[in-house]
Each structure stands twice: as C-alpha cells, then as structure tokens.
Design an enzyme around this catalytic site. Sequence first.
Site, PDB file in Angstrom:
ATOM      1  N   GLN A  29       0.920 -10.350  -5.660  1.00 51.02           N
ATOM      2  CA  GLN A  29       0.580 -11.780  -5.676  1.00 51.02           C
ATOM      3  C   GLN A  29       1.525 -12.590  -6.556  1.00 51.02           C
ATOM      4  O   GLN A  29       1.468 -13.823  -6.568  1.00 51.02           O
ATOM      5  CB  GLN A  29      -0.872 -11.985  -6.134  1.00 51.02           C
ATOM      6  CG  GLN A  29      -1.908 -11.359  -5.213  1.00 51.02           C
ATOM      7  CD  GLN A  29      -1.972 -12.012  -3.836  1.00 51.02           C
ATOM      8  OE1 GLN A  29      -1.455 -13.124  -3.630  1.00 51.02           O
ATOM      9  NE2 GLN A  29      -2.571 -11.331  -2.880  1.00 51.02           N
ATOM     10  N   THR A  68       0.843  -1.200   0.000  1.00 49.25           N
ATOM     11  CA  THR A  68       0.000   0.000   0.000  1.00 49.25           C
ATOM     12  C   THR A  68       0.879   1.251   0.000  1.00 49.25           C
ATOM     13  O   THR A  68       0.617   2.201  -0.735  1.00 49.25           O
ATOM     14  CB  THR A  68      -0.966  -0.020   1.198  1.00 49.25           C
ATOM     15  OG1 THR A  68      -1.742  -1.219   1.103  1.00 49.25           O
ATOM     16  CG2 THR A  68      -1.900   1.163   1.190  1.00 49.25           C
ATOM     17  N   CYS A 111     -17.743 -10.696   2.985  1.00 49.77           N
ATOM     18  CA  CYS A 111     -18.939 -11.416   3.410  1.00 49.77           C
ATOM     19  C   CYS A 111     -19.485 -10.811   4.687  1.00 49.77           C
ATOM     20  O   CYS A 111     -18.910 -10.983   5.734  1.00 49.77           O
ATOM     21  CB  CYS A 111     -18.561 -12.866   3.624  1.00 49.77           C
ATOM     22  SG  CYS A 111     -19.949 -13.949   3.613  1.00 49.77           S
ATOM     23  N   THR A 167      14.046   5.328   9.774  1.00 49.18           N
ATOM     24  CA  THR A 167      14.957   4.205  10.019  1.00 49.18           C
ATOM     25  C   THR A 167      14.320   2.917   9.522  1.00 49.18           C
ATOM     26  O   THR A 167      13.142   2.660   9.773  1.00 49.18           O
ATOM     27  CB  THR A 167      15.284   4.113  11.526  1.00 49.18           C
ATOM     28  OG1 THR A 167      15.850   5.356  11.920  1.00 49.18           O
ATOM     29  CG2 THR A 167      16.272   2.990  11.816  1.00 49.18           C
TER      30      THR A 167
HETATM   31  N1  PLP Z   1      -2.222  -5.455  -4.066  1.00 54.19           N
HETATM   32  C1  PLP Z   1      -2.658  -6.722  -4.049  1.00 54.19           C
HETATM   33  C2  PLP Z   1      -2.843  -7.470  -5.328  1.00 54.19           C
HETATM   34  C3  PLP Z   1      -2.948  -7.328  -2.833  1.00 54.19           C
HETATM   35  O1  PLP Z   1      -3.403  -8.600  -2.817  1.00 54.19           O
HETATM   36  C4  PLP Z   1      -2.782  -6.599  -1.646  1.00 54.19           C
HETATM   37  C5  PLP Z   1      -3.157  -7.194  -0.347  1.00 54.19           C
HETATM   38  O2  PLP Z   1      -4.152  -7.901  -0.245  1.00 54.19           O
HETATM   39  C6  PLP Z   1      -2.297  -5.286  -1.713  1.00 54.19           C
HETATM   40  C7  PLP Z   1      -2.030  -4.753  -2.953  1.00 54.19           C
HETATM   41  C8  PLP Z   1      -2.064  -4.446  -0.476  1.00 54.19           C
HETATM   42  O3  PLP Z   1      -1.046  -5.007   0.282  1.00 54.19           O
HETATM   43  P1  PLP Z   1      -0.747  -4.545   1.792  1.00 54.19           P
HETATM   44  O4  PLP Z   1      -2.042  -4.566   2.519  1.00 54.19           O
HETATM   45  O5  PLP Z   1       0.210  -5.555   2.300  1.00 54.19           O
HETATM   46  O6  PLP Z   1      -0.172  -3.169   1.751  1.00 54.19           O
END
Ligand code: PLP
Length: 755
Positions: A187, A71, A334, A245
């Site tokens: 993924q 993210t 869900c 850091t």
């Molecule tokens: N992108 C994809 C395809 C993801 O499956 C995920 C997490 O489910 C994310 C981005 C976001 O990852 P994170 O929550 O580890 O920052």
Amino acid sequence: MDLYLDANATTPVLPEARAAALRAMAEDFGNPSSVHTTGLKARAMMDRVRASARRVLGAPTGDLIFVSGATEGIQTAVLSALAALRARRDAPGASPDLLLYGATEHKAVPEALQHWNALLGLNLELRAIPVGRDGRHDLAWLRAHAARAGLVCTMAANNETGVVSDLDGIAEALAGSPALWLVDGVQALGKLPLRLAERRIDYAPFSGHKLYAPKGIGLLYVREGAPFTPLMMGGGQEGALRSGTENMAGIAALGAVLAALESGDVLASADELQRHRERLSAALTQAFPGLVFNAPAALCLPTTLNFAVPGLSAKLLLDLFDAAGVRVSAGSACGASKAKPSFVLQAMGLPDWQCESAVRLSFGPAADAAFIERACAALRSCGEALRASCLAPDPADATLPPARLNRFVVAGACCYVLSDPASRSSVVIDPLPELSTQLQRWLGCHGHRVLAVLDTHSHGDHESSATALRQALCRPVDRERPVDKLGWPQDVDALLLGPLRVSRLAVPGHTDDATAYLVHEEGHLVAAFVGDTVMPGALGRSDFPVSAPQAFADSLKRLLEAVGPRGLLLPGHDYDARLATTLACEREAQPLLGSLWSEGLSAEAFAARKAALEQGLGMTEDQTVACGARIAATDEDTCVTLDAEQAAALLTRSAGTRVLDIREPYEQQVGPMPELVGTGVLETVPQSALLDALPRWLASAEPLLLICRSGNRSTQVARALRRLGRAQAWSLAGGMALAVPLLARPIAEDAALSI
Ligand code: PLP
C-alpha cells in the site's frame, strides 16, 4: 456514473500502462532470455523497468525480482527466511524461537508464516505484535521480544486504515536482534518514499495492480546478503531467483507507472493528495453527521479514509454508495446477512460498533480535483437520501411516509412497526435493545404517535427494551396508561390505527404469556404478529422454565381458527430470510404440525414429540439462543435466478411481468432503475416495506422479476415468495450491475428463453 473509490483493493490500468503493455505484446514481444535482436529488445525494456524501480524504491543494491504479485513475494520471502532459520537451528548455539507479525497485517503474511513454518517442520511460535489505538505497532513489546525473533513482518501501510508504520522506530526496536525483517510495501508503493536499502529491510513485496499496473505483476526486493531460497525452479530466469518466462506485458505496464511516478507529470503529489483527502473528509462529515474516522489522519496515507457512522451498518452504507455509483469497501468482510467485524480495527481496540460498521474509501494518485469534486457531490447526495428516509439524525423537511408494516432485523430477531401513515400512529412490536436509537430516530422523524410498545412474550434470550422505549417514544397520555407485562394497555380490547384494528390472542406454549397480535382491516386479516410461536421452519421451543409445553397444541389450533391456513404470520425470528409464513406453508415444512392436524395428536403427545425435537438445541449462527428447533432449509436448491439475457427475454415475452425494485428508498433516490424493455411494469417496493406488498403479490399470477443491488436480497425474497407458494418469482442475478446494460436495450425476437 462510476466513482471508483476502492483503490486499496485494486486500481484501473493507467492509459500509459495499457499502451506499454500492448506494445510489449504486439511489437516488442520477445522472450528476454533469447539472444537474438527481438529477445535483446525485450531484455533492454525489462532492465529499464528494473532500474526505474530501483530508483523509486530507493534500492540501488540488493535484488529486485519480478514476481506475479505481493502474495508470491511474501511466500518467497517467508520461505527464504524460514529455510535459513532451519539451517541455523541445525547449527550449534541458541536459535530464535519466535516468528512475529503485526496484528493488522494482510492475511497473506500470517497465513504464509503458518504454512511454511509447518511445512518446513520448524514449529516456531507465531506471535502477533500488538498495535495501539492509533494502529501503530507497540514498539516496547517488539523491543522486548526482538532478541528471540527469527523473522519480523511489519507492513509499511495498512490496507484497511491507511495507517503508516513507524519503520524507523521498528528498525530501532530490532537493533541487535538476529531477526530478518519483511516489510509489506503493497500500500506504500507510489505514496511513501520507502528508502529500502537505507533501512536494513531484508524483504519487501509489492503488487502492480494497487498502483495502475495490471494484475499478475509484482516485485520482490531482497537485501544484498539476505538469505534466499527460490519458490519457483526451472529455466533460471531472474538470475535463477524466480524461474518462468517473465510477464513482459505486466513488466512494461509497471514500467509506465514507475515512469509516471518519476516524472511527476501524471500522478498527484503528496500535497495534492492531502488536499483531496481534506475535501472528501469534509463532504463525508457534512453528509453523515456523527461520523467518526477510525484512524488518526496525521498517521495515515492521504489516500485512505476509514470511517463509521453511528446507527448505520456497513452494508447499508455500501448499498447506498453503490447505488450512487460510489464504489467503496466495507472495512470488514461483509456477508449477506451479517458483517464480520474488522480484525484490524479490533486489534486497535476500537468499540464493537466501529469494527462492525467500518467503511473504507480509498483513491489513488491519479485522482484529479474534478474527480474528487464529483465524488464529494455524490457523497452529499447520499446524505440527503438518508435524511429523506428518516435514517439520519437530522431529517429532511420532506420525508417519505413509512410503509404500514415495517420490519427491522438484528441477528435473525425481528422487530416490527405497524404504522398508519394517514393518522400518523404506530405500534411497535418486539423492540430489540440494539434498535432503540434507530427506532427513536425513525419514529420521531415521521412524527408518529406511538400508541403502544408490545412484546409477543417475555423473552428468554434477550431483555426487552419495551419499557424504556415506551418512556422515550410515547406521549404522556399513552405512556401513563396502565399496561400488562407485555405492554398492552389494560383499558382497551383493541388498538385502533386509522382503519387498522389490533387485537390479542393468547397462545401459551413457547412461554406461558405468549400472545399473538392480529391486525384486521375492515374485517379482513392483514397479518398476525406471532412472536416465536410459529417461525419459518420452526416452532418456538418450549423447554424454558417459563414455557407451557402442554398448552402449545391448543394454542396452534386457536391460531388456525383465528387466521386460517393462509393468513400471513410475521415471526419473532427469521433466521433464513423467509420474511413471513402461513400455517399452510408450515404444515408442509414441519412434519410435527402436519401430524397435529392430520392425526389429531393429543396435547401430551404433541408436547412429547416437540420435546424430543428440542433436545440438544445449539446456538444460532449469530451465537444467540435458538428460539426453536429449525427444520433444515430445503428450498436452497430451487433455481430462482435469471441472468440478464433471460431476464430481458422474460420481459419481452411475458406481457405484464412485474419488475420489482426492492432496493431501499435511499438507494432508489440516488440510483434510479433504467428503462425497461418489453412490456414490464416497474414497481418500487423497498425490502423494508415488502411485507405490505406480500399479500398482493401472493394473490397475483404474473411473473415477478425482483432486482436489488447485487442480487443477494432479491434472491432471498424470490425464494421466500416461492416458499409461500408464489410460482414465477425470479431474481435478477448480479442485480443492478447487470440490469443497467441489458434491461435498457431491446433483445432479438428469437433469443432463447430457457427458464
Ligand atoms: N499486502 C497488502 C497490504 C495488501 O493490501 C494486499 C492486497 O490486498 C496484499 C498484500 C496481497 O496482494 P496480492 O493479492 O496482489 O498478491
């Protein structure tokens, strides 16, 4: 036994990664920016991990920045690209006006695009790149829009379906486009060779926790020469690209995972993963006849299986799997009452039922053949349990008898089957079209003779499926009897099912033909099916063309005479999971009913006050016509939950506490309750058969502790019991997950019982 098959959500930390993290915290704990030996050792470790990541990702050039996760990587990439686009917009010449993202992208991408686009005042147009039925991007569409695009975001592999994008095809479609290109590699890490630098990809974010590293560590690849704007400013770490850091324990752990990928010793090869998938697919197909996979296996990561089973909701399958120790995800978010359809499957154009009932099973490259074999065995046992409960198309030889009062709910509307297991006869009340297949399967499997299919009124909000169901379910002798328009056989005053006698009571109001069906056993009222005349927190609306508002007050009086204040009423709608009601209970909840009895309102005055209540009646949460003016739920604040410590204390202190396992029989079959502490008495009463047990529970006084899988269903039922006046009804918060460790061990005599 825990069979974790939700690796696309997150993974456990690999033992080697745990050890590396511990070392980084305890021994090589230095700050990599320090210039003394401790710091230098830490920096050397960090450099080694970065070099390994470059090899694994095929990124010998460009920047590879340690971040907190995907993210953050996505934010940084989007901010960088959009800041560059803003600069370009201010320069002379045509500038791009589109931001494109795949329609099945993780929501971190469109949300980040929207956020930074607005914050930077760019106001470019966001467009979703359509995907085909196979989940892959529509390259012709992309080609047609590429010239106007400033940034294009396409994931390498989808988290719900595992569909792998055609990155080379996308690159080709973007040839000549001014667009920057972000590829979400989350993924794909460890499962696909990404060859980042070869592919002109500008940005690629990754999360460590999707591949056996801990949460809180990730990577962002930035192509050499791609625009960059730091998200985090400060001490200038990571070459001033990302200050703060570094998360050294996370980096060390990620390093151990990358080393495992490079050595090929610990993690399975692509071929092995394919074999694992084939075995799981075969077990699933055997366990759930009719199952369909929602994406073509040839285009998917070998570690993801997304499927749906006709007639079985995602929630049912999740409850069943979880009871068997198999941890999977609904392909869709869900909710407690209704599954939200998966937007990914919707974008692929799959039928609604598949989008609503999708389940995702995913594993990681650390899975070995023995684990997959155990998972297959558990899946097969889940199929067996459904068969024994008459929920599979091919029932088992020996099935459990049905309860006497069975309830099926669709979007708040209730259908009931009254059954007498001894005489094997049933009556269906208020069938819903959505349930036809399930009811036919269920009744057919139990081998019951269906005496009648009844409606409590002609429905304003949906078609009745009674006629079709009668044709499909009843034997010729019952099918050919003349029936009135609600399905009642005209040659009888009462229907007899073993000791149960069903009779009619006309209650015009909601509709002019509204009818209550009263069930008696040896002269005592068991329950009354009252349709929409009285519902928990509402009276049926009476503003339909077929309503009889002036008759409503008299109908309620007649109902009171027939069932008394405490007779169990089973409503046609139960929007708030209150199960059942009584006139005494509704009199408390609904001032209009109270007035009818205490003030002796005339039929006209009652109709007028009711009409005022019904003004501006909107749609329900399920977007169906509200069948009555609802009184707001007022019992939500009552605390009915106990945590595991309190529950154990209750069991130890209060002799005779009844522990009610309300999970469905198929859940109970694959995951029995642990032994109880204290003097608790265990009773298993599946939620679908709760109505049978209700009168008994309402008449008893000992504490009740309800348990389900997650605590949702048991909390609803405890609330419903309290609403019906049953004190001391509790729900175990967290459900079985917390019950197992605590109920099974004795607690200290002096443990606090503060409930
Ligand atoms: N992108 C994809 C395809 C993801 O499956 C995920 C997490 O489910 C994310 C981005 C976001 O990852 P994170 O929550 O580890 O920052």
